[in-house]
Write a protein that holds these residues in place. Structure first.
Motif: not given
Length: 448
Positions: A172-181
């Motif tokens: 989940m953190d990985s997906v959220l990180t990609v989206k926020l970047r």
């Protein structure tokens, strides 16, 4: 002297190691058993025993599993202590997943607002690089937790139980990180193309809507109200229907979080004692209380923690848990490994040097549930409630030597009534603002 490793220098090293009997014995031990197992000091294990002159009784040990929610677990463990005591319960646990949901959403907003505040900064500059380095992680600080509780309250664990993504948050953190970047890229690109601030703010809200959707899918939707039902130790059944999370906190936890403040020990030359500090671009709830610390001598931290536990209240703290500690048996002691003797080299940095050179910082939050005082009232070991389940330590509890406290303890949270008026005035003074990458801006994020 050559700038390179020459053949002659290598031969000199090889000859010295081959002729050193201690080096050969150590090599055989480490290649067979590993470094720490070979260096483990049995005497340290024996002297850090689980007996304490001041000891608080808590419910069953919690387990953050494969997530970096230690700071949240530690805080909720101090809250549930109040509920268990007030209601005469055998055990009780608050929902970590509930606050986790809102922490993720608030962190996303805080990050995007930080991007909007820094639109004129160069993309390749240190500040933007720092913001983009970790736009979403599990870590946190006490003041960040206070902002969440003040805004959203708390709920029992059964009202929002664990999910796969809360217990193992990496995907989940990985997906959220990609989206926020990507969101940061779109906002900065739009600004460079001439978009107005109002347009960027509207786009930010759309981006947050996508983050909310991801969180609902991964964690489930948080409850707006719930029925509270428990049975106490005497079989008395307690029920209250239709409670909101904030009403539940106020009635059943009841701690005034404004009374609890952070004091730290950072003995570096750039942070004089008896001054308050904050950190730029560190937070989660945008309108919440800012992170603030008062830097004091280590003995002041001990004195305040002991006073609070003597009054029957546990203490949230942050430390560098990976240093000189064992998961098996739960020993935290600078002497737990005899690495110098095993390797034949010296490790001589002091606490300030470790902070300055990136060798140590606050990585993990736990709770003090006791302390052992000698005949003169001085602490020699501390009882630590961890959140890694019963398999770690002794049924989830660790023992911290007082020497370890000196070297690797960085932060405690105590009721301000345990500090003098002079110290409180120092805390309330205008804080010195630290850069985002300062070691005292680190988050407790170690996974279970």
């Amino acid at each position: 002297m050559s700038e390179s490793i020459t053949k002659e220098l290598l031969e000199q090293f090889e000859k010295k190691c081959s002729a050193d009997a201690a080096c050969q014995v150590a090599k055989n031990a480490v290649t067979e058993n590993g470094l720490k197992a070979s260096a483990k000091n049995g005497e340290a294990q024996r002297t850090t025993r689980q007996s304490f002159s001041v000891k608080l009784k808590q419910g069953a040990v919690t387990n953050q599993k494969s997530s970096g929610r230690c700071w949240m677990f530690a805080a909720l463990n101090t809250f549930r202590f109040e509920i268990i005591k007030k209601l005469n319960l055998e055990n009780f646990e608050l929902s970590q997943s509930y606050l986790f949901f809102y922490d993720k959403l608030e962190k996303a907003n805080f990050f995007l607002e930080s991007i909007l505040e820094t639109l004129d900064e160069p993309t390749g500059g240190r500040l933007i690089a720092w913001l983009l380095s970790s736009p979403m992680n599990d870590g946190g600080q006490w003041d960040m937790l206070c902002g969440l509780v003040d805004k959203y309250g708390v709920v029992p664990k059964y009202a929002m139980p664990e999910s796969k993504s809360s217990s193992a948050s990496g995907e989940m953190d990985s997906v959220l990180t990609v989206k926020l970047r990507e969101d940061a890229c779109r906002l900065r690109s739009a600004y460079a193309a001439g978009a107005k601030r109002e347009e960027l703010a509207a786009r930010k809200e759309e981006m947050l809507g996508e983050i909310y959707r991801i969180l609902c899918i991964c964690l489930g939707e948080p409850p707006k109200a719930f029925d509270f039902e428990v049975e106490d130790k005497d079989g008395k059944f307690i029920r209250e229907c239709g409670l909101t999370p904030k009403a539940f906190y106020e009635k059943y936890v009841g701690l005034n979080l404004n009374d609890y403040i952070s004091i730290i020990n950072a003995p570096t030359a750039d942070k004089p004692y008896h001054r308050s500090y904050s950190v730029k671009f560190l937070g989660s709830v945008k309108e919440g209380r800012p992170v603030r610390y008062l830097n004091l001598e280590i003995e002041e931290l001990k004195k305040a923690a002991i006073a609070q536990m003597k009054d029957g209240v546990p203490v949230w703290f942050g430390c560098d848990v990976g240093k000189c500690s064992t998961r098996e048996g739960g020993v935290m002691d600078p002497k737990v490994f005899k690495l110098e003797e095993l390797l034949g080299v010296k490790f001589g940095m002091d606490k300030a040097e470790r902070l300055d050179y990136g060798e140590s910082l606050m990585t993990h939050a736990m709770v003090f549930q006791g302390v052992n005082l000698d005949d003169e009232g001085r602490p020699n070991r501390w009882r630590v409630e961890n959140s890694w389940g019963e398999e770690a330590g002794e049924k989830g509890y660790y023992v911290m030597s007082d020497d370890w406290f000196d070297e690797y303890m960085y932060q405690i949270v105590v009721d301000k009534k345990y500090l003098s008026e002079e110290l409180l005035a120092e805390y309330e003074a205008e804080p010195i603002m630290l850069e985002p990458w300062d070691p005292m801006g680190s988050l407790a994020v170690v996974r279970g």
